[in-house]
Scaffold this active site. Structure first.
Site, PDB file in Angstrom:
ATOM      1  N   CYS A  42       0.722  -1.134  -0.275  1.00  0.00           N
ATOM      2  CA  CYS A  42      -0.318  -0.054  -0.325  1.00  0.00           C
ATOM      3  C   CYS A  42       0.981   1.464  -0.165  1.00  0.00           C
ATOM      4  CB  CYS A  42      -1.234  -0.298   1.289  1.00  0.00           C
ATOM      5  SG  CYS A  42      -2.141  -1.393   1.508  1.00  0.00           S
ATOM      6  N   ALA A 280      -5.612 -21.672   0.169  1.00  0.00           N
ATOM      7  CA  ALA A 280      -5.444 -20.470  -0.440  1.00  0.00           C
ATOM      8  C   ALA A 280      -6.049 -19.016   0.703  1.00  0.00           C
ATOM      9  CB  ALA A 280      -5.927 -20.017  -1.456  1.00  0.00           C
TER      10      ALA A 280
END
Length: 563
Positions: A42, A280
């Site tokens: 970010c 996952a």
């Protein structure tokens, strides 16, 4: 037990560290195709803009530091190309040497993330066309800006990355244009709230080309032309594609794992795929939206970190559950803070919920204390039950604090009435005795109990201007002269009781003021004198901002402001 993890960054690195804390004996291997295993994703736009000056600050861990702390083998520049579920191996290519080898696993965790969406358009391979997803992408853009000194950039896409890049490149002096097919920026926000975002970016010199379809790119005049459908092309020195991300699920698809929305990987609440030995996490997986209960794709760092921790717990023999994402997010846009959580009104109705919303414009702290800033809040709730569905807030100081309160209230299953009872910290520099979150609860409670009725921005155009209803502006004459909605007459609130005889009690009254407070008081007065009254949600300030934006965006929407 041997655990192989595909992909580092938020989900994979978090899972590796958590797994080591739970199991000191496990063999843990992480394969990462880039050169960085844990970095501040970010923060990438802020390095390009020079806010973060040192490239090293982007790297949270190196393979060496991670091994020293956790004894996890972090193999960068290694790409996993295939999964053999029967043999329980993965095929790996060393991108530096070209060597290809098989690696066995007992448990496999996929954290491939998402890749920038790159439509199959002419010119997508041009040298002056970039995407931003990895540290390598960031360094490439940073180097181009530093060495080539571009004067203009077109950003294709106006989501989180697009807006962060717009601010940072504008601060470096570039002419910035955002182009996209949707007619609003930032999908987590409803169109009316996005209008305030549009106003902010335009005020800082960013041009918006909304509602335009990009058909390709071409080299021209030493730069790049962005080819638009039925429009003249845009010319710039560089172009950055920021039109969204696509789950990077090729490995899962080739291995025959179950896929969901947009090819994302389907997992259960333990983060297991359709193969119980394969987990996952992160941007590549389909999640359940916490509010709607429906499948969703939410590519944010917070959920990815939580999912990595939960997957590690379960791989280590625990029983942790992921209860869903609600999409809580916050973004700096020049001097504006934009934050959202849960469902916006559009998404709530699309999910089949009977949604309504209140709009309010409170100060971030006590009005008498210097430096107060107005924030605009939109809180979405379910009619009948009052269940909170989502919130959107735009403003300055204090926005992040209020969105976190709303996010917590959503997670706790609270209703609007519960917001009125929250005992929130108060001191004049920080809040008001009735916090903006409390105020939102009071407003919704008043609507649900019938103490007031409201009309919304999109109702305005349909209101008759033939005298069959009364359109009333209760602001001061000075405020009214500075601008008012078409057809509204001025009768200041403080004169209302003495001038009730000027109004026809047989006609419905639609009342507006600057923020919605005075018009609410007016409706309470009118209702108790036999009038059927509706209060305008958001007030004239909100109406003016949204309507002006819609005119600037050339949408099919009447301006309707008399000045």
């Amino acid at each position: 037990m041997k655990v192989v993890i595909v992909g580092g960054v938020a989900g994979g690195a978090t899972a590796a560290a958590r797994l080591r804390r739970l199991d000191e004996t496990a063999e843990i291997v992480v394969f990462e195709r880039s050169g960085f295993i844990s970095y501040a994703n970010c923060g990438l736009p802020y390095y390009i803009g020079g806010v973060i000056e040192d490239e090293a600050d982007l790297t949270l861990q190196t393979p060496e530091s991670f091994y020293e702390r956790f004894r996890v083998q972090m193999k960068v520049h290694h790409e996993v190309t295939a999964i053999d579920r029967a043999a329980k191996t993965v095929t790996v290519r060393n991108l530096e040497t070209g060597e290809v080898f098989a690696e066995a696993y007992d448990k496999l965790l996929l954290s491939p993330g998402a890749k920038p969406t790159q439509p199959a358009l002419p010119g997508v391979g041009l040298d002056r066309l970039f995407t931003l997803r990895t540290v390598e992408d960031t360094l490439r853009i940073h180097r181009f800006v530093a060495e080539q000194h571009p004067r203009s950039v077109v950003l294709a896409g106006g989501g989180f990355i697009g807006l962060e890049l717009a601010e940072n490149l504008r601060e470096k002096g570039l002419d910035v244009t955002i182009v996209q097919r949707p007619t609003q920026l930032m999908n987590p926000f409803d169109a009316d709230m996005a209008a305030l975002i549009h106003r902010e970016v335009r005020a800082h010199g960013v041009r918006l080309a909304l509602g335009h379809t990009v058909e390709g790119f071409a080299e021209a005049n030493g730069g790049v032309q962005v080819l638009l459908k039925d429009e003249a092309p845009l010319q710039a020195d560089m172009v950055i594609l920021a039109i969204g991300v696509t789950p990077d699920s090729r490995l899962a698809a080739d291995a025959g794992l179950e896929l969901g929305l947009k090819g994302s990987i389907v997992v259960n609440d333990r983060m297991q795929t359709s193969d119980p030995d394969i987990y996952a996490v992160g941007d590549a997986v389909q999640v359940t939206h916490f509010v709607s209960g429906q499948p969703a794709l939410i590519a944010l760092a917070g959920p990815a970190n939580k999912q990595g921790r939960i997957a590690a717990d379960n791989i280590a023999g625990g029983d942790s559950r992921y209860k869903g994402s609600q999409g809580s997010s916050v973004l700096k846009i020049f001097s504006l803070t934009a934050a959202a959580t849960g469902l916006n009104e559009t998404a709530a109705r699309r999910a089949g919920l009977d949604a309504d919303a209140v709009v309010l414009s409170p100060m971030n702290h006590a009005g008498y204390y210097p430096g107060g800033q107005v924030m605009t809040m939109k809180v979405v709730y379910e009619r009948g039950t009052g269940r909170l569905l989502g919130g959107q807030i735009l403003g300055g100081d204090g926005v992040d604090k209020r969105i976190d309160v709303l996010a917590t209230a959503l997670r706790a299953g609270m209703t609007a009435a519960d917001l009125t009872e929250l005992d929130l910290a108060y001191a004049p520099p920080y809040s008001s005795a009735k916090d903006p979150v409390n105020m939102a609860g009071y407003m919704i409670k008043n609507l649900l109990t019938g103490k007031v009725q409201q009309f919304r921005l999109d109702d305005l155009a349909a209101l008759p201007r033939d005298g069959s209803v009364t359109l009333l502006d209760t602001r001061t004459p000075e405020e009214y002269r500075r601008g008012h909605a078409d057809g509204f007459i001025n009768l200041p609130l403080d004169e209302l009781r003495e001038r009730l005889g000027e109004l026809d009690p047989a006609k419905p009254v639609y009342v507006m003021c600057q923020s919605g407070l005075r018009s609410y008081v007016a409706c309470r007065i009118l209702s108790q004198h036999g009038f059927h009254c509706y209060n305008f949600a958001g007030g004239y300030r909100f109406y003016e901002a949204v309507t002006t934006d819609r005119c600037q965006s050339r949408q099919a929407y009447a301006c309707g402001m008399d000045k």
